[in-house]
Design a protein around this motif. Structure first.
Motif, PDB file in Angstrom:
ATOM      1  N   MET A  68     -20.402 -41.161  42.487  1.00  0.00           N
ATOM      2  CA  MET A  68     -21.690 -41.739  41.773  1.00  0.00           C
ATOM      3  C   MET A  68     -23.047 -41.491  42.472  1.00  0.00           C
ATOM      4  O   MET A  68     -24.062 -41.832  42.144  1.00  0.00           O
ATOM      5  CB  MET A  68     -21.393 -43.012  41.712  1.00  0.00           C
ATOM      6  CG  MET A  68     -20.156 -43.162  40.771  1.00  0.00           C
ATOM      7  SD  MET A  68     -19.705 -45.026  40.316  1.00  0.00           S
ATOM      8  CE  MET A  68     -18.721 -45.661  41.725  1.00  0.00           C
ATOM      9  N   ALA A  69     -22.868 -40.770  43.593  1.00  0.00           N
ATOM     10  CA  ALA A  69     -24.069 -40.679  44.419  1.00  0.00           C
ATOM     11  C   ALA A  69     -24.934 -39.871  43.584  1.00  0.00           C
ATOM     12  O   ALA A  69     -24.494 -38.697  42.928  1.00  0.00           O
ATOM     13  CB  ALA A  69     -23.894 -40.119  45.771  1.00  0.00           C
ATOM     14  N   LYS A  70     -26.481 -40.092  43.781  1.00  0.00           N
ATOM     15  CA  LYS A  70     -27.345 -39.216  42.989  1.00  0.00           C
ATOM     16  C   LYS A  70     -28.472 -39.112  43.834  1.00  0.00           C
ATOM     17  O   LYS A  70     -28.951 -39.781  44.701  1.00  0.00           O
ATOM     18  CB  LYS A  70     -27.880 -40.032  41.767  1.00  0.00           C
ATOM     19  CG  LYS A  70     -27.017 -40.194  40.606  1.00  0.00           C
ATOM     20  CD  LYS A  70     -27.813 -40.999  39.566  1.00  0.00           C
ATOM     21  CE  LYS A  70     -26.781 -41.410  38.480  1.00  0.00           C
ATOM     22  NZ  LYS A  70     -26.746 -42.886  37.737  1.00  0.00           N
ATOM     23  N   GLU A  71     -28.949 -37.849  43.643  1.00  0.00           N
ATOM     24  CA  GLU A  71     -30.381 -37.286  44.045  1.00  0.00           C
ATOM     25  C   GLU A  71     -31.529 -38.292  43.491  1.00  0.00           C
ATOM     26  O   GLU A  71     -31.792 -38.187  42.501  1.00  0.00           O
ATOM     27  CB  GLU A  71     -30.669 -35.836  43.886  1.00  0.00           C
ATOM     28  CG  GLU A  71     -31.609 -35.472  44.850  1.00  0.00           C
ATOM     29  CD  GLU A  71     -31.796 -33.848  44.932  1.00  0.00           C
ATOM     30  OE1 GLU A  71     -30.879 -33.254  44.063  1.00  0.00           O
ATOM     31  OE2 GLU A  71     -32.369 -33.135  45.904  1.00  0.00           O
ATOM     32  N   THR A  72     -32.126 -39.206  44.520  1.00  0.00           N
ATOM     33  CA  THR A  72     -32.961 -40.076  43.779  1.00  0.00           C
ATOM     34  C   THR A  72     -33.969 -40.703  44.703  1.00  0.00           C
ATOM     35  O   THR A  72     -34.141 -40.113  45.626  1.00  0.00           O
ATOM     36  CB  THR A  72     -32.071 -41.260  42.997  1.00  0.00           C
ATOM     37  OG1 THR A  72     -32.885 -42.275  42.300  1.00  0.00           O
ATOM     38  CG2 THR A  72     -31.164 -42.159  44.299  1.00  0.00           C
ATOM     39  N   THR A  73     -34.725 -41.905  44.227  1.00  0.00           N
ATOM     40  CA  THR A  73     -35.593 -42.376  45.135  1.00  0.00           C
ATOM     41  C   THR A  73     -35.230 -43.943  45.090  1.00  0.00           C
ATOM     42  O   THR A  73     -34.397 -44.279  44.206  1.00  0.00           O
ATOM     43  CB  THR A  73     -36.925 -42.372  44.453  1.00  0.00           C
ATOM     44  OG1 THR A  73     -37.016 -43.015  43.417  1.00  0.00           O
ATOM     45  CG2 THR A  73     -37.771 -40.911  44.449  1.00  0.00           C
ATOM     46  N   VAL A  74     -35.791 -44.599  45.907  1.00  0.00           N
ATOM     47  CA  VAL A  74     -35.260 -46.163  46.134  1.00  0.00           C
ATOM     48  C   VAL A  74     -35.856 -46.752  44.979  1.00  0.00           C
ATOM     49  O   VAL A  74     -34.923 -47.444  44.438  1.00  0.00           O
ATOM     50  CB  VAL A  74     -35.955 -46.599  47.353  1.00  0.00           C
ATOM     51  CG1 VAL A  74     -36.098 -48.229  47.408  1.00  0.00           C
ATOM     52  CG2 VAL A  74     -35.526 -46.037  48.735  1.00  0.00           C
ATOM     53  N   ILE A 102     -12.609 -47.548  39.466  1.00  0.00           N
ATOM     54  CA  ILE A 102     -12.618 -47.905  38.125  1.00  0.00           C
ATOM     55  C   ILE A 102     -13.843 -47.045  37.420  1.00  0.00           C
ATOM     56  O   ILE A 102     -13.765 -46.459  36.399  1.00  0.00           O
ATOM     57  CB  ILE A 102     -12.699 -49.219  37.856  1.00  0.00           C
ATOM     58  CG1 ILE A 102     -11.293 -49.910  38.286  1.00  0.00           C
ATOM     59  CG2 ILE A 102     -12.716 -49.340  36.367  1.00  0.00           C
ATOM     60  CD1 ILE A 102     -11.655 -51.450  38.446  1.00  0.00           C
ATOM     61  N   PRO A 103     -15.196 -47.151  37.873  1.00  0.00           N
ATOM     62  CA  PRO A 103     -16.199 -46.471  37.370  1.00  0.00           C
ATOM     63  C   PRO A 103     -16.164 -45.168  37.389  1.00  0.00           C
ATOM     64  O   PRO A 103     -16.627 -44.642  36.369  1.00  0.00           O
ATOM     65  CB  PRO A 103     -17.418 -47.189  38.043  1.00  0.00           C
ATOM     66  CG  PRO A 103     -16.858 -47.740  39.406  1.00  0.00           C
ATOM     67  CD  PRO A 103     -15.700 -48.090  39.178  1.00  0.00           C
ATOM     68  N   GLN A 104     -15.513 -44.640  38.532  1.00  0.00           N
ATOM     69  CA  GLN A 104     -15.567 -43.082  38.486  1.00  0.00           C
ATOM     70  C   GLN A 104     -14.432 -42.403  37.583  1.00  0.00           C
ATOM     71  O   GLN A 104     -14.719 -41.476  36.942  1.00  0.00           O
ATOM     72  CB  GLN A 104     -15.101 -42.529  40.036  1.00  0.00           C
ATOM     73  CG  GLN A 104     -16.532 -42.849  40.912  1.00  0.00           C
ATOM     74  CD  GLN A 104     -16.066 -42.704  42.599  1.00  0.00           C
ATOM     75  OE1 GLN A 104     -16.772 -41.722  42.819  1.00  0.00           O
ATOM     76  NE2 GLN A 104     -15.260 -43.207  43.087  1.00  0.00           N
TER      77      GLN A 104
END
Lengths: 350, 350
Positions: free
Chosen positions: A333-339, B206-208
């Motif tokens: 679920m990790a994303k390239e994002t900002t805080v 579960i979410p994944q």
């Protein structure tokens, strides 16, 4: 809304009960910390490996970037001094030098042993001198004197538990908040009892700790988005702490190759290892973990010092097979994002 | 209310999306199953070790006690026949006979090897003949012919996944519902990929899985009360499956000493072992697990047959140190209760 102000946000004077996990090793830049706090959460400095001067400088920078509360996390040293056999240390340096050679490290891996107890005492002194808003601890319980001194400064004290008994001991010591770290979490297990006793999944850990103590509980482990936030609060937590989700933020100090690896990894690729630091931690499986699997590591944090040059050179060479790629099981679920975007996602209605 | 009717309850024609886990080995009595279904959930028969005549008789009894839907669970045999070395089998029987002797078992541990593939085929035939409302599977994927035949009977098909890849494979095979089993769960891991790949905590799993498939997901692992139910639904599940919470119900077939042990156990006392069955399972640590820790077990389910007389005699003698005390990490929340009270607790507002 379940993230409305509660006893935890009141105590900390923050808008949302969301902690950015104090990931040690240069991940928690002043930018990451201050931006989290500026967005209404609590940024945390992972200062476990830092010397007092580095801590002082980091706090100065954080304060130049935010007027909001933030935390500093320290590692409680093991009661016993680091205890090891000289022969084993020599064998480990020989072994690690083979990896070093492959990475083109000329100088041999250093086998100088620091005095970790003294380092901790100096760190604490610095944290007290800085009168930080929040002090958090991992791998143990701050002693009575430290608790008393922090109280005088009105510093909020946070402990880390991985089972109910640890939570009870922390509550008895007088901490203000308990982070309950589920087995999904990336990086080091905070366990200070037998290591096996600290591998409880968040779904089981959070309600059992919440039932056992009066101290507000912050859930850590596997939480990546608004769903995890809602689930943790339903289980009885008063807040959440996220590590992996903050790692891939623009503001994090993680090496670009580390971030890219996380963005392309899946839940079943994380594994537990002691090979990098001497203490059990969860990260993406790679060649170093695999080839070190049958070796006894030196005690924490000596093993961490011994592998430092290898990890550093590997990062320089963009060679993830020899880096400590700490990650939780929610990594898919990790994303390239900002805080800012991450905080918005965490607060999104569903 | 988050437990209102949804696609899962529609598909199954049940009031609440709550499954009683199909725990094999005599736990899931017709009374436990029928009472769960009569209370609006889905009772499930753990038939993995049963022969066709036993399955037939159990279904007859269930049907005499409820007109509501119920499920039958089978174990998918490994592609390869059970493969082992005769010498290893002899060594294991010698080893187990030492425990047997201590328990006063006169006859040696049987080393007769059943044909598990044939057993499964006969079980499936019986399940098809009975036109059961729900058929669930663990340790693998039912093949195309089985899926087709079950469909003709309008039987709802449930698969078990412990990571995203397994969920994808199950969806592709055409199952109607996927149980996502988090690492907190008691009893056997349902994993059919490499065992290590199936130890993902519920908060991350579960979410994944919910993100990865269109098939409705039922969350299992660590769920013990209304908090866990709410958390699982927040994470994207459409229903929940509880094992440990049903084990200590009056209607469960667990031995009284097993129930009492569960009621006095804590989250950090559960551990993984292959010693009882040859396949990884979570239960309360005891002498048998401890003393067998360094031994290679025979393959599943051969090891299970080999330890059967020991477990049976130990239960008779009320000697939990030699029983398989399967339990999830939420065990501290287990209560002496009834199915009706448990269902009420799960549906309680908070």
């Amino acid at each position: 809304m379940i993230w409305q102000r509660n006893e935890l946000t009141e105590m900390l004077n923050i808008a949302y009960p969301i902690f950015q996990a104090p990931m040690a090793g240069g991940i928690t830049t002043p930018e990451l910390i201050s931006e989290t706090s500026n967005c209404g959460g609590l940024g945390n400095l992972g200062a476990g490996y830092m010397n007092p001067e580095e801590i002082k400088e980091a706090i100065k920078q954080i304060r130049s970037l935010t007027a909001k509360p933030f935390g500093v996390n320290l590692f409680i040293p093991n009661e016993r001094e680091v205890h090891f056999d000289e022969k084993e240390l020599t064998a480990m340096t020989v072994l690690l030098n083979q990896f070093g050679k492959e990475l083109g490290i000329e100088a041999p891996v250093s086998n100088q042993v620091k005095n970790y107890r003294t380092l901790y005492e100096n760190q604490i002194e610095q944290v007290l001198r800085e009168r930080v808003p929040v002090a958090s601890f991992t791998f143990g319980i701050p002693n009575k004197e430290v608790v008393t001194e922090l109280r005088k400064n009105r510093t909020v004290i946070v402990g880390t538990a991985t089972n109910v008994k640890e939570a009870w001991e922390l509550e008895e010591s007088g901490v203000d908040i308990i982070v309950a770290q589920g087995s999904e979490a990336g990086g080091h297990r905070g366990t200070f009892h037998e290591e096996d006793s600290g591998l409880v999944g968040s779904m089981a850990l959070i309600p059992q700790v919440a039932d056992a103590v009066h101290t507000p509980v912050v859930a850590a482990g596997g939480i990546m988005d608004a769903r995890g936030f809602a689930a943790a609060m339903a289980l009885g937590a008063k807040g959440v702490q996220l590590g992996t989700a903050f790692l891939t933020c623009k503001e994090s100090g993680a090496a670009e190759i580390y971030k890219q690896t996380l963005l392309n990894s899946t839940e079943e690729q994380t594994t537990f290892t002691k090979a990098f630091s001497g203490k059990l931690a969860r990260g993406i499986g790679n060649r170093f973990i695999h080839e070190m699997a049958d070796q006894m590591s030196m005690p924490f944090p000596l093993q961490n010092d011994l592998t430092a040059s290898i990890r550093k050179k590997a990062a320089m060479l963009k060679q993830p097979e020899f880096m400590s790629l700490w990650a939780g099981q929610g990594v898919r679920m990790a994303k390239e994002t900002t805080v800012k975007q991450l905080m918005e996602e965490l607060l999104a209605e569903r």
